[in-house]
Design an enzyme around this catalytic site. Structure first.
Site, PDB file in Angstrom:
ATOM      1  N   PRO A  10      40.562  32.424  47.075  1.00  0.00           N
ATOM      2  CG  PRO A  10      40.715  34.720  46.729  1.00  0.00           C
ATOM      3  CD  PRO A  10      41.241  33.612  47.565  1.00  0.00           C
ATOM      4  CG  ASN A  11      38.036  33.325  41.928  1.00  0.00           C
ATOM      5  OD1 ASN A  11      36.819  33.282  41.910  1.00  0.00           O
ATOM      6  ND2 ASN A  11      38.708  34.454  42.026  1.00  0.00           N
ATOM      7  NE  ARG A  18      40.608  31.799  38.217  1.00  0.00           N
ATOM      8  CZ  ARG A  18      41.553  32.136  39.083  1.00  0.00           C
ATOM      9  NH1 ARG A  18      41.891  31.315  40.050  1.00  0.00           N
ATOM     10  NH2 ARG A  18      42.134  33.304  38.997  1.00  0.00           N
ATOM     11  CE1 TYR A  23      45.599  29.930  38.405  1.00  0.00           C
ATOM     12  CE2 TYR A  23      43.951  30.596  36.801  1.00  0.00           C
ATOM     13  CZ  TYR A  23      44.884  30.912  37.758  1.00  0.00           C
ATOM     14  OH  TYR A  23      45.112  32.228  38.072  1.00  0.00           O
ATOM     15  CG  ASN A  73      47.016  28.727  45.462  1.00  0.00           C
ATOM     16  OD1 ASN A  73      46.964  29.953  45.346  1.00  0.00           O
ATOM     17  ND2 ASN A  73      47.037  27.916  44.428  1.00  0.00           N
ATOM     18  CB  ALA A  76      43.632  37.545  43.754  1.00  0.00           C
ATOM     19  CD  GLU A  97      53.615  33.066  48.385  1.00  0.00           C
ATOM     20  OE1 GLU A  97      53.329  33.695  47.343  1.00  0.00           O
ATOM     21  OE2 GLU A  97      54.380  33.520  49.251  1.00  0.00           O
ATOM     22  CG  HIS A  99      51.466  31.269  43.704  1.00  0.00           C
ATOM     23  ND1 HIS A  99      50.311  31.926  44.066  1.00  0.00           N
ATOM     24  CD2 HIS A  99      52.436  31.694  44.545  1.00  0.00           C
ATOM     25  CE1 HIS A  99      50.584  32.731  45.081  1.00  0.00           C
ATOM     26  NE2 HIS A  99      51.864  32.600  45.393  1.00  0.00           N
ATOM     27  NE  ARG A 106      48.688  34.170  35.227  1.00  0.00           N
ATOM     28  CZ  ARG A 106      47.643  33.902  35.986  1.00  0.00           C
ATOM     29  NH1 ARG A 106      47.757  33.152  37.061  1.00  0.00           N
ATOM     30  NH2 ARG A 106      46.460  34.396  35.664  1.00  0.00           N
TER      31      ARG A 106
END
Length: 141
Positions: A10-11, A18, A23, A73, A76, A97, A99, A106
């Site tokens: 998502p996103n 964004r 990012y 990735n 969330a 995985e 990110h 964060r």
């Protein structure tokens, strides 16, 4: 490994727009073009969805093909999805995985991954270069 599937959650379709401070300003089509140029002997497929079930369907579609690796990735969903973790555990393809940001620098809720324990490895915090690093790792398997 001749085939790599990059799956973004998502996103991540909003890369370049964004929160560029977190990012970056590069859109994913640009990242994908660079990866395909850097690895001409490897088929790099790409899938993005904002829907959890679509991500699972994609992993199930590619996850049993010999010679296939997956760069994931999950956005969330990393922090919430037992369903994605169960899928990763069920498929045969190794999953890395990734990110873009350093999730440990964060908010505390981002420090926990439901996926890491079933992934082959985790790469984070190096911007969009995490995708290249994950491909390098998969090619060495």
């Amino acid at each position: 490994m001749q085939n790599i599937t990059i799956i973004n959650g998502p996103n991540l379709n909003l890369l370049g727009v964004r929160e560029p401070g977190i990012y970056g300003s590069e859109n994913f089509n640009s990242v994908l073009d660079k990866l395909r140029q850097a690895y001409p002997g490897v088929t790099v497929d790409y899938f993005q969805s904002n829907h959890e079930g679509d991500l699972i369907d994609c992993m199930q579609k590619y996850g049993f093909e010999p010679g296939r690796g997956i760069v994931l990735n999950a956005g969330a969903y990393t922090h919430t999805s037992l369903a994605i973790a169960d899928c990763i555990a069920a498929i045969k393809a190794p999953v890395v995985e990734v990110h873009i940001s350093n999730v440990h620098a964060r908010e505390p809720f981002r420090h926990q991954s439901m996926l890491s324990r079933v992934c082959r490895g985790v790469i984070l915090g190096f911007g969009t270069d995490v995708y290249r690093l994950a491909i390098e790792a998969l090619l060495k398997l």
